[in-house]
Scaffold this active site. Sequence first.
Site, PDB file in Angstrom:
ATOM      1  N   HIS A  89      32.146 -24.517   9.491  1.00 40.53           N
ATOM      2  CA  HIS A  89      32.725 -24.953   8.221  1.00 40.53           C
ATOM      3  C   HIS A  89      34.035 -25.717   8.408  1.00 40.53           C
ATOM      4  O   HIS A  89      34.507 -26.364   7.460  1.00 40.53           O
ATOM      5  CB  HIS A  89      32.998 -23.761   7.296  1.00 40.53           C
ATOM      6  N   ASP A  91      22.326 -21.719  10.426  1.00 41.02           N
ATOM      7  CA  ASP A  91      23.122 -20.708   9.728  1.00 41.02           C
ATOM      8  C   ASP A  91      22.761 -20.775   8.238  1.00 41.02           C
ATOM      9  O   ASP A  91      22.397 -21.840   7.729  1.00 41.02           O
ATOM     10  CB  ASP A  91      24.608 -21.021   9.924  1.00 41.02           C
ATOM     11  N   HIS A 108      24.490 -20.897   5.751  1.00 46.52           N
ATOM     12  CA  HIS A 108      25.425 -21.681   4.953  1.00 46.52           C
ATOM     13  C   HIS A 108      25.542 -23.101   5.507  1.00 46.52           C
ATOM     14  O   HIS A 108      25.389 -23.321   6.702  1.00 46.52           O
ATOM     15  CB  HIS A 108      26.782 -20.981   4.928  1.00 46.52           C
ATOM     16  N   ASP A 137      22.754 -15.387   9.687  1.00 46.16           N
ATOM     17  CA  ASP A 137      22.941 -14.803   8.353  1.00 46.16           C
ATOM     18  C   ASP A 137      21.878 -15.228   7.346  1.00 46.16           C
ATOM     19  O   ASP A 137      21.987 -14.910   6.163  1.00 46.16           O
ATOM     20  CB  ASP A 137      24.348 -15.088   7.818  1.00 46.16           C
TER      21      ASP A 137
END
Length: 371
Positions: A144, A181, A183, A269
Amino acid sequence: MTTGYVFHPEYLWHDTGTSAGLLPADPTAGVQPAVHVENPDAKRRVHELIHACGLLGELMVIEPRRATVEELTRVHTAAYVQHIKTQSDLRGGGGDAGDGFSPVGHGSYDIARLAAGGLIELVTAAAHGDITNGYALVRPPGHHATANQGMGFCLFNNIAIAARHAQAELGLARVAVVDWDAHHGNGTQAIFNDDPSVLTISLHQAGCFPPDSGWNHENGTGDGTGYALNVPLPPGSGHAAYLNAMHQVVLPALDRFAPDLILLANGFDANVFDPLARQMLTAASYREMTRLLVGAADRLCHGRLIAAHEGGYSPFYTPYCALAFLEELTGTTTHVTDPLAAVVAGYTAEPFLPHQREVIAAAAQLVERIS
Ligand SMILES: Cc1nn(C)c(C)c1/N=N/c1ccc(/C=C/C(=O)NO)cc1
Ligand SMILES: [Zn+2]
């Protein structure tokens, strides 16, 4: 075939404080102290399982080093690197990387440099032929983080720093980044958004984090147009949707791009037990996705596939997803099988649904822009 492995106890010493999951503790506002969801536990348990089941003996352990400021500033601004150092120097910790939800503990600057340096050492070993592929079990995560902003628990963008090092020092000109991932890999996408030498492909839960990020129309800018792909899969997407995305988007994109190196932002995740997303992958799903990616690396770039640990917050299930991934990466099996496979068989077997098919088809249409 040799698989490299990077881990270091310091990764477990990155202190994310007593946040209640995601939120800084604030007793007067009713936010009780707890542990931050990005705490050492899941990563420590991954390492312990790898060791206890004997797989560690199959890996070539590679010592990380701290990335230099010069290596960090191939990706990050000098001001941002200094910001992390200043936050890290605070006695008693309590710093933040920028978005208010990305803790910087006392000493986290040097630990984050060690994470980025761990990826650099792995790509270097792969370029030199000392290893075929590798996995860096690092903390803090990175995908991120943009050039000048930390977010989503990420300080330095480990994958982006490794990509730039591979291009600048190792003669690996074309780098593909796959991010599965849960996200959106917004930081990595932003860093390379106008650069056709780095292809970024992100499979993630639609709109989960960062808010309103990772939509299909985000396809790169300028010279980089066509070299960013996003597959924002709806909540509840599991094996069928992700494997279709691999076959319809990721593998064709990699074949067209013909990378010299594949980097994987390897968050777990999207697994069915994770507290920070609502996807439904199982250890078997990660096994199959990894098998496909290893095959692509073998086909395209002498097996050079280097993975960086990102998210994955279920302390009891993340280890089995990571083990399945590593068994495929190494081409070995261990005596440990997913003890929850029977439990999840019933409630994760979602059919491939029209709204998932639509999202994948939209991304697949953009693959032909890659040359
Ligand atoms: C925004 C916002 N607003 N508020 C109040 C909060 C607490 C916000 N952050 N939420 C977050 C932050 C990070 C993640 C996942 C990171 C990851 O695993 N990346 O791979 C999820 C939700
Ligand atoms: Zn994540």
